[in-house]
Design a protein around this motif. Structure first.
Motif, short mmCIF file in Angstrom:
data_model
loop_
_atom_site.label_atom_id
_atom_site.label_comp_id
_atom_site.label_asym_id
_atom_site.label_seq_id
_atom_site.Cartn_x
_atom_site.Cartn_y
_atom_site.Cartn_z
N LEU A 63 7.57 -3.70 0.80
CA LEU A 63 7.79 -2.51 1.64
C LEU A 63 9.12 -2.67 2.36
O LEU A 63 9.20 -3.24 3.43
CB LEU A 63 6.64 -2.34 2.63
N THR A 64 10.16 -2.17 1.75
CA THR A 64 11.50 -2.29 2.32
C THR A 64 11.82 -1.05 3.15
O THR A 64 11.08 -0.07 3.13
CB THR A 64 12.55 -2.37 1.19
N GLU A 65 12.94 -1.12 3.85
CA GLU A 65 13.32 0.01 4.70
C GLU A 65 13.59 1.27 3.87
O GLU A 65 13.18 2.36 4.22
CB GLU A 65 14.57 -0.37 5.48
N SER A 66 14.25 1.08 2.75
CA SER A 66 14.59 2.24 1.92
C SER A 66 13.42 2.70 1.07
O SER A 66 13.43 3.79 0.52
CB SER A 66 15.74 1.88 0.98
N GLY A 67 12.41 1.87 0.96
CA GLY A 67 11.29 2.20 0.09
C GLY A 67 11.52 1.71 -1.34
O GLY A 67 10.61 1.74 -2.16
N GLY A 110 1.45 -6.57 -5.96
CA GLY A 110 0.89 -5.99 -7.18
C GLY A 110 -0.59 -6.22 -7.34
O GLY A 110 -1.18 -5.79 -8.33
N ALA A 111 -1.23 -6.89 -6.37
CA ALA A 111 -2.67 -7.13 -6.48
C ALA A 111 -3.42 -5.81 -6.25
O ALA A 111 -3.14 -5.10 -5.29
CB ALA A 111 -3.11 -8.17 -5.47
N PRO A 112 -4.39 -5.50 -7.12
CA PRO A 112 -5.14 -4.26 -6.98
C PRO A 112 -5.84 -4.18 -5.63
O PRO A 112 -6.31 -5.19 -5.10
CB PRO A 112 -6.17 -4.33 -8.11
N THR A 113 -5.89 -2.98 -5.08
CA THR A 113 -6.58 -2.79 -3.81
C THR A 113 -7.23 -1.43 -3.80
O THR A 113 -6.79 -0.52 -4.49
CB THR A 113 -5.60 -2.88 -2.61
N SER A 114 -8.32 -1.31 -3.02
CA SER A 114 -8.85 0.03 -2.81
C SER A 114 -8.89 0.32 -1.32
O SER A 114 -9.61 1.19 -0.86
CB SER A 114 -10.24 0.17 -3.45
N GLY A 115 -8.08 -0.41 -0.58
CA GLY A 115 -8.02 -0.22 0.87
C GLY A 115 -7.21 1.02 1.23
O GLY A 115 -6.13 1.25 0.70
N GLY A 116 -7.75 1.81 2.14
CA GLY A 116 -7.07 3.04 2.56
C GLY A 116 -5.75 2.78 3.25
O GLY A 116 -4.79 3.53 3.07
N ALA A 117 -5.68 1.71 4.01
CA ALA A 117 -4.46 1.45 4.78
C ALA A 117 -3.30 1.13 3.83
O ALA A 117 -2.19 1.66 3.98
CB ALA A 117 -4.70 0.29 5.75
N MET A 118 -3.56 0.28 2.85
CA MET A 118 -2.50 -0.08 1.91
C MET A 118 -2.11 1.13 1.06
O MET A 118 -0.93 1.36 0.79
CB MET A 118 -2.97 -1.24 1.02
N HIS A 119 -3.09 1.92 0.68
CA HIS A 119 -2.81 3.12 -0.11
C HIS A 119 -1.87 4.05 0.67
O HIS A 119 -0.89 4.58 0.12
CB HIS A 119 -4.13 3.84 -0.44
N ALA A 120 -2.15 4.22 1.96
CA ALA A 120 -1.31 5.09 2.79
C ALA A 120 0.10 4.54 2.87
O ALA A 120 1.09 5.28 2.76
CB ALA A 120 -1.92 5.22 4.18
N LYS A 121 0.21 3.23 3.03
CA LYS A 121 1.54 2.61 3.11
C LYS A 121 2.32 2.82 1.83
O LYS A 121 3.51 3.11 1.84
CB LYS A 121 1.40 1.09 3.33
N ASN A 165 1.84 5.14 -0.50
CA ASN A 165 2.19 6.55 -0.64
C ASN A 165 3.45 6.86 0.17
O ASN A 165 4.38 7.50 -0.31
CB ASN A 165 1.05 7.45 -0.16
N ARG A 166 3.46 6.35 1.41
CA ARG A 166 4.62 6.59 2.28
C ARG A 166 5.88 6.01 1.66
O ARG A 166 6.93 6.63 1.65
CB ARG A 166 4.37 5.97 3.66
N ARG A 185 6.48 5.48 -1.51
CA ARG A 185 6.89 6.23 -2.70
C ARG A 185 7.53 7.58 -2.34
O ARG A 185 8.32 8.11 -3.10
CB ARG A 185 5.69 6.42 -3.65
N PHE A 186 7.15 8.12 -1.20
CA PHE A 186 7.79 9.37 -0.76
C PHE A 186 9.11 9.06 -0.06
O PHE A 186 10.11 9.74 -0.28
CB PHE A 186 6.85 10.16 0.16
N ALA A 187 9.09 8.04 0.80
CA ALA A 187 10.27 7.76 1.63
C ALA A 187 11.49 7.42 0.78
O ALA A 187 12.61 7.81 1.11
CB ALA A 187 9.97 6.61 2.59
N LYS A 188 11.27 6.72 -0.32
CA LYS A 188 12.43 6.29 -1.10
C LYS A 188 13.21 7.47 -1.67
O LYS A 188 14.38 7.34 -2.01
CB LYS A 188 12.00 5.33 -2.22
N LEU A 189 12.57 8.64 -1.75
CA LEU A 189 13.24 9.80 -2.34
C LEU A 189 13.88 10.71 -1.30
O LEU A 189 14.52 11.70 -1.65
CB LEU A 189 12.24 10.59 -3.20
N GLU A 190 13.70 10.37 -0.03
CA GLU A 190 14.24 11.24 1.02
C GLU A 190 15.75 11.48 0.91
O GLU A 190 16.21 12.60 1.15
CB GLU A 190 13.90 10.69 2.41
N PRO A 191 16.55 10.48 0.55
CA PRO A 191 18.00 10.72 0.50
C PRO A 191 18.40 11.82 -0.48
O PRO A 191 19.48 12.38 -0.37
CB PRO A 191 18.58 9.37 0.04
#
Ligand code: TPP
Ligand code: SF4
Ligand code: MG
Lengths: 583, 295
Positions: A410-414, A439-450, A452-453, A455-461
């Motif tokens: 989870l880098t600053e730029s995404g 890369g370890a599989p997870t079904s945790g909501g918190a990690m999923h939210a992170k 998702n964020r 994958r969206f944030a990296k495209l903001e520029p």
């Protein structure tokens, strides 16, 4: 004399009107004209009707143009099937084969200049076969349009070079017969073309699919996986010949899912990869696009749009795949969608699609359409020296030394450094399942939210990339047009015509359609008392997309209609002026 | 890294398998570790691609580059990997549903293209991950949650399917014979071309009694003991017809003269065509209107 001429030809599939158009295009280009040719076919494989439109000009050609100046009809049935693609005006000169019989309604009813020519008879007489009809037509046109005969004949003969001496001689005879007929039978309305500027410079003669394949090669594509589908197939065909030369490979897969799947695999393996398709194929690829999104794998997907849904209008242009391009597939996905507006910029935007894909580790949709893809155009030579080619961010030795390697850090730029099989120290698990930084599989909501964020944030520029938007005209203009894809050319010409009429109209052409660049539209809309979003789809998909992601004032309306029925510049202006009047 | 310097444990990752205790897939994993160690390619030179299902979780439990993709598409994705980098050792794995139902259409094409990759199907005759539905290899009459009155369909025969399309290496294994399975996987990996191992991997949670390890042990028949000649394709086809009735283990067919695999042909083509490459700056010359750039 005129500086711009639009010519349409229609005939049966075997008549060769499209090849005749290509010969003329080639000749005009070598003579220094700006030229563009669009083809249109019935959906029959062989036979059936075919037509082409050619626009020749001493100025830059922005779109195929509106009504025809000259129509050549080899028979009426086939012409009448292309009503919308070959529109006539009160000034159209209609040249037709006498053999086709008297002009039919609606051609006859309009009081047009009708020029019957015994085309079939001349061909038979001169060449011994009616097959030489298009050679006669080219002779006629060369004479009437004042295009130097040697240049036209050369283009024509090149086409038949492989057919042997007898055919070449016959072709030349038919051409000469046409030329002589034109000399002996002048027109009432002058349609001869002005001479082009002498310094026109070298030109490329190509279509959108050519430039897509060329752009991909320039960007360094190493893998193409796909399945043939009109009107995208030429991209695959060109790469099937070319890609091996550059150490790449092409796989004609068993279906579109396998095609894009193989491309996803190639990207996982560290190579620049792509697929090309049209609507029905894009539908099939949806699940794999989601995989590339969540596994953060670079991928370029070209969609050459045709009429839909389903098989729809396979050989006609429509701009109705924008929703599918942006949204097909489940989950929260921000998928970049780029759209070229013509042949030349298809090259640049294909390179750009690869750059964005590699830089941001995401699938990128390149939305072309049938009209751009199969439009043959003489374009200025493209200066590639200023084009940049981006590479994906591979982890450094130091980053790999830190154990374990966090592929999805989870880098600053995404954007996180991406390794690939073969790279020592970089092994990781890529997956369609949600995962943590390593890369370890997870079904945790918190990690999923992170994630998702991320994958969206990296495209903001992207939305801030001014070079992905074309803004022309007075920024404070009260009137404005937004147009994308092949419709942008019509809008550009409408603006040129508006300026000539003293109308203050500005134009916004987005090359980046998704994510929606909120600020760009807000500042464009701010000065408008009347605006149009113009596109060839029943729903007006860009207009609706804008409504979804940005504030569209009520002064801005959608001008949209179903495909296979392109807009004309005059129509755009009329609507805009109407709208202004209403306000 | 040379052969022999790797241990089975070098291929074991830190992820803990999610499988039910006793699941046959544990055995497959152990056999795979051994086979990979014996083959001796370092983990970073291995790409391990799978679909979706209990069995498809397997790449994550190795230290290779893994890709746990989507349901049914592992084979096309793996072919892209191999074509992009033929130097990699590519292993593909998945379940019977993944490979022969949703992905069934891809199998024939993977076989006929004959890329050098190894396909391991963990055939438990049931959908494990989605909790016990009918699978394409379930026996006729089987009662499951989606066939509560008994299945009306005959199963697909994975061995015949793959043999019929001309695969060069076809074998069957079971965790009831661990050394045999490890040896078969190793041999499949070493085969230069498309190789297929159907692994009868018991699902302890949703599988039938006669498909469990104990039953396998009792009924397995090594083909070697039957004096089957694996270079005889017709004999292989004949034996494969017994799928679902007999549990034959070992190599049904191994092409004694393997043709050049697709990826090798791709390399040859690339080498030959590279002479025709144009410098990037002149790529567009081909389209020059005056024909100067035509090659
Ligand atoms: C497109 C799609 N359809 C359905 C599913 C649900 N699904 C996941 S695994 C699976 C079947 C698993 O069976 P099998 O392939 O035999 O693997 P096993 O779990 O038995 O090892 C299904 C139907 C899915 N993930 N994706
Ligand atoms: S459900 Fe069956 S196949 Fe899945 S892990 Fe459990 S035992 Fe194995
Ligand atoms: Mg199963």
């Amino acid at each position: 004399m005129r500086d711009d001429l639009i010519l349409g030809m229609a005939g049966a599939g075997g008549d060769g009107v499209v090849s005749a158009g290509e010969s003329l295009l080639k000749a005009a280009t070598t003579l220094g004209y700006h030229a563009m040719m669009t083809k249109s076919f019935g959906s029959q494989i062989r036979g059936g009707e075919s037509s082409c439109r050619l626009r020749l000009s001493t100025r830059k050609v922005l779109n195929p143009g509106g009504a025809l100046d000259v129509l050549v009809a080899l028979n009426w049935e086939d012409f009448l099937r292309f009503g919308a693609e070959l529109p006539l005006s009160a000034d159209t000169v209609v040249v037709y084969d006498e053999k086709a019989g008297p002009a039919r309604t609606p051609v006859a009813a309009r009081g047009l200049v009708l020029v019957p020519v015994p085309i079939s008879a001349l061909a038979k007489q001169a060449a011994g076969s009616e097959k030489a009809k298009t050679a006669v037509v080219l002779g006629l046109l060369s004479g009437w349009l004042d295009l130097p005969a040697p240049a036209v004949l050369k283009g024509l003969k090149q086409r038949f070079a492989s057919k042997g001496e007898a055919v070449l001689t016959a072709t030349e005879k038919a051409f000469t017969a046409g030329l002589a007929h034109a000399a002996a039978n002048g027109w009432a309305a002058p349609k001869a073309l002005e001479k082009p500027a002498a310094d026109a410079g070298p030109k490329l003669l190509c279509d959108g699919n050519d430039m897509c394949a060329a752009g991909a090669l320039f960007a360094g594509v190493k893998f193409f996986g796909g399945y043939p589908i009109t009107p995208s197939t030429e991209v695959m065909q060109i790469l099937s010949r070319e890609l091996w030369k550059y150490g790449g490979a092409v796989l004609q897969a068993e279906d579109e899912i396998a095609g894009v799947g193989a491309a996803v695999g190639a990207s996982f393996a560290g190579k620049k990869a792509m697929t090309a398709t049209s609507g029905p194929g894009l539908d099939l690829k949806a699940e794999l696009l989601g995989l590339a999104t969540i596994a953060e794998l670079p991928l370029v997907v070209v969609d050459v749009q045709r009429g839909g849904p389903s098989t729809g209008l396979p050989t006609k242009a429509e701009q109705s795949n924008l929703f599918a391009a942006a949204f097909s597939g489940h989950g929260d996905v921000l998928r970049p969608v780029l759209a070229p507006t013509g042949v030349a910029d298809t090259f640049r935007l294909t390179v750009e699609a690869f750059n964005i894909a590699e830089q941001y580790q995401t699938p990128v949709l390149l939305l072309s359409d049938q009209e751009i893809a199969q439009r043959k155009k003489a374009i200025d030579v493209i200066d590639t020296s200023t084009l940049e080619v981006a590479e994906r961010r591979v982890p450094t030795m130091a980053e790999l030394a830190e154990k374990p390697y966090a592929r999805f850090a989870l880098t600053e730029s995404g954007v996180s450094p991406i390794s690939h099989p073969g790279l020592e120290g970089g092994t990781y698990l890529a997956a369609g399942i949600e995962h943590d930084e390593k890369g370890a599989p997870t079904s945790g909501g918190a990690m999923h939210a992170k994630m998702n964020r991320k994958r969206f944030a990296k495209l903001e520029p992207l939305a801030a990339r001014a070079d992905l938007f074309e803004l022309t005209g007075n920024p404070a203009a009260p009137l404005g047009i937004v147009a994308w894809g092949s419709t942008a050319g019509v809008a550009r010409e409408a603006c040129r015509a508006a300026a000539a009429r003293g109308l203050d109209v500005k134009l916004l052409v987005p090359y980046l359609l998704h994510p929606v660049a909120d600020d760009v539209y807000a500042s464009f809309f701010a000065s408008l008392t009347a605006g149009l979003v113009v596109e060839l789809s029943h729903q007006g998909q860009l207009y609706r997309l804008l409504r979804m992601f940005t504030d569209v004032p009520s002064s801005v309306r959608s001008l949209c209609r179903s495909g296979a029925n392109p807009f004309s510049p005059a129509e755009l202006l009329t609507r805009l002026v109407e709208l202004k009047g209403v306000r | 890294m040379g052969c022999g310097s790797l241990e089975a444990s070098d291929f074991k990752s830190d992820l803990k398998p999610i499988w039910c205790p006793g699941c046959g897939d544990f055995g497959v994993l152990q056999a795979l570790y051994r086979a990979l160690a014996a083959v001796g390619r370092p983990p970073h030179e291995i790409a391990f691609i799978s679909g979706i299902g209990c069995s498809s979780r397997i790449p994550g439990y190795t230290t290779a580059y893994g890709f746990n993709t989507v349901h049914g598409r592992a084979l096309p994705i793996a072919q892209g990997v191999k074509l992009a980098n033929p130097d990699l050792l590519v292993v593909v794995a998945g379940g019977d549903g993944d490979g022969f139902s949703i992905g069934g259409g891809h199998v024939a094409h993977a076989v006929r293209r004959n890329l050098d990759l190894t396909y391991l199907v963990m055939d438990n005759q049931v959908y494990g991950l989605t909790k016990g539905q009918l699978s394409p290899t379930s026996l006729k009459g089987l009662e499951t949650v989606t066939s509560p009155l008994g299945s009306l369909e005959d199963p697909i025969n994975p061995l015949l399917y793959v043999l019929a399309y001309g695969a060069g290496f076809v074998a069957q294994a079971t965790p009831a014979d661990m050394p045999g399975m490890a040896a078969l996987i190793e041999e499949a990996i070493r085969y230069p071309g498309f190789s297929f191992v159907n692994i009868q991997s018991p699902c302890v949670t949703f599988g039938e009694e006669e498909q469990q390890l104990r039953a396998h042990k009792a009924k397995l028949k090594p083909l070697a003991k039957l004096h089957h000649d694996p270079s005889n394709p017709l004999a292989a086809l004949d034996l494969a017809r017994a799928y679902g009735r007999e549990l034959y283990t070992g190599v049904f067919y191994r092409n004694p003269a393997p043709p050049q695999p697709y990826d090798a042909l791709v390399r040859l083509r690339q080498a030959e065509q590279s002479k025709l490459a144009t410098p990037r700056a002149q790529l567009l010359d081909t389209w020059l209107a005056d024909g100067r750039g035509k090659r």
